[in-house]
Write a protein that holds these residues in place. Structure first.
Motif, PDB file in Angstrom:
ATOM      1  N   TYR A   1      -5.743 -20.679  -0.021  1.00  0.00           N
ATOM      2  CA  TYR A   1      -4.561 -21.539  -0.114  1.00  0.00           C
ATOM      3  C   TYR A   1      -5.021 -22.993  -0.122  1.00  0.00           C
ATOM      4  O   TYR A   1      -5.638 -23.469   0.830  1.00  0.00           O
TER       5      TYR A   1
ATOM      6  N   ARG B   1      -0.933 -24.390  -3.868  1.00  0.00           N
ATOM      7  CA  ARG B   1      -1.248 -23.223  -4.685  1.00  0.00           C
ATOM      8  C   ARG B   1      -2.001 -22.177  -3.860  1.00  0.00           C
ATOM      9  O   ARG B   1      -2.930 -22.513  -3.118  1.00  0.00           O
TER      10      ARG B   1
ATOM     11  N   ASN C   1      -4.363 -19.092  -4.533  1.00  0.00           N
ATOM     12  CA  ASN C   1      -5.199 -18.506  -5.585  1.00  0.00           C
ATOM     13  C   ASN C   1      -5.585 -17.085  -5.204  1.00  0.00           C
ATOM     14  O   ASN C   1      -6.257 -16.866  -4.185  1.00  0.00           O
TER      15      ASN C   1
ATOM     16  N   PRO D   1       7.164 -25.148  -1.117  1.00  0.00           N
ATOM     17  CA  PRO D   1       6.988 -24.163  -2.193  1.00  0.00           C
ATOM     18  C   PRO D   1       5.539 -24.114  -2.660  1.00  0.00           C
ATOM     19  O   PRO D   1       4.832 -25.121  -2.654  1.00  0.00           O
ATOM     20  N   VAL D   2       5.097 -22.924  -3.075  1.00  0.00           N
ATOM     21  CA  VAL D   2       3.724 -22.759  -3.553  1.00  0.00           C
ATOM     22  C   VAL D   2       3.737 -21.991  -4.870  1.00  0.00           C
ATOM     23  O   VAL D   2       4.652 -21.224  -5.161  1.00  0.00           O
ATOM     24  N   THR D   3       2.685 -22.235  -5.646  1.00  0.00           N
ATOM     25  CA  THR D   3       2.435 -21.460  -6.855  1.00  0.00           C
ATOM     26  C   THR D   3       1.437 -20.373  -6.504  1.00  0.00           C
ATOM     27  O   THR D   3       0.442 -20.636  -5.827  1.00  0.00           O
ATOM     28  N   VAL D   4       1.692 -19.162  -6.942  1.00  0.00           N
ATOM     29  CA  VAL D   4       0.815 -18.028  -6.636  1.00  0.00           C
ATOM     30  C   VAL D   4       0.281 -17.459  -7.943  1.00  0.00           C
ATOM     31  O   VAL D   4       1.043 -17.193  -8.884  1.00  0.00           O
ATOM     32  N   GLY D   5      -1.025 -17.287  -8.014  1.00  0.00           N
ATOM     33  CA  GLY D   5      -1.615 -16.732  -9.227  1.00  0.00           C
ATOM     34  C   GLY D   5      -3.126 -16.739  -9.166  1.00  0.00           C
ATOM     35  O   GLY D   5      -3.726 -17.107  -8.145  1.00  0.00           O
TER      36      GLY D   5
END
Length: 266
Positions: free
Chosen positions: A30, A36, A38, A59-63
């Motif tokens: 993280y 983000r 990862n 908020p986070v981006t997950v990928g």
């Protein structure tokens, strides 16, 4: 229970939270600053988010991890001993003073300490440009025992900055001579240009020479100075130069400049 644990680490001043299996293998990390998460494997998405739940802020981006750029790949493969980016301003002077401190019985202040004060002040001012798309490297070693005090890389180009202690003294610049106070004139501008030329050769890019004067009482320029820019207080003025380099070029040149091997044949 997922059996995952969260391990906080710090890299280059930035916090990362790694999510690890019981055997220590990473399955995700993280990046709080980037917002983000990862994932190395999408199979553990829900378990990873559960483990990170108490640590997530906003908020986070997950990928999957983003594909590294060529500059990032160079940095990732660079051995820590060959990475010059962690060098502090005046790194070489600080090491020299640690190994051979000046005698407390000296009648005059150790000139190395004055030079260090100048490099620290100028270097810290240049470090403040980082947030504007610039990078500053310090105390880069050159063959023959010479060094580049500061190298600044950003949208406005590349600048080799040489610092000179001149606190409360008058400075006269008469290209190529520089006179500080009552000292003998020195052809300092020749050295400033020479170091910039060596940097240009190493990086295969134009590097502009800069003389940074530390707290002079007055600066006089007797004749127009060829190529060298003379600064005495507003060192951040370098960041206000017009755009020359694209962000990808800045990152690529920074990756090259931070590698010790770049400087061994200049």
């Amino acid at each position: 229970m997922s059996g995952l644990r969260v391990v906080p680490t710090w890299q280059h001043g930035q916090e990362r939270l790694y999510v690890c299996l019981a055997d220590g293998r990473n399955v995700a990390w993280y990046d709080r600053e980037a917002g983000r998460v990862n994932l190395l494997s999408d199979d553990r998405r829900e378990d990873v988010l559960d483990a990170l739940g108490p640590f997530l802020t906003g908020p986070v981006t997950v990928g999957p991890p983003p594909v590294p750029t060529p500059a990032e790949l160079v940095r990732l493969t660079l051995h820590p001993d060959d990475d010059l980016a962690p060098n502090r301003p005046g790194e070489a002077l600080q090491i020299a003073l640690d190994r051979d401190p000046s005698s407390p019985h000296r009648l005059r202040p150790d000139p190395r300490r004055r030079a260090l004060a100048a490099e620290l002040t100028v270097g810290e001012a240049l470090d403040e440009l980082e947030g504007a798309g610039w990078h500053a490297l310090h105390s880069l070693p050159l063959p023959g025992g010479d060094r580049l005090h500061h190298l600044v890389i950003g949208p406005g180009g590349l600048f080799a900055v040489h610092t000179l202690y001149a606190r409360k003294q008058r400075v006269l610049v008469a290209d190529p001579m520089v006179t500080v106070g009552r000292r003998e004139p020195s052809p300092l501008l020749r050295r400033v240009r020479s170091v910039a030329d060596r940097a240009s050769y190493a990086l295969t890019a134009e590097v502009h020479p800069v003389l940074a004067l530390f707290e002079p009482s007055h600066v006089s320029v007797a004749t127009p100075v060829r190529e060298v820019r003379v600064l005495s207080d507003d060192f951040a003025a370098l960041a206000r130069t017009g755009g020359v380099l694209k962000p990808a070029d800045v990152e690529a040149l920074h990756a090259m400049a931070r590698d010790r091997g770049t400087w061994v044949r200049v």
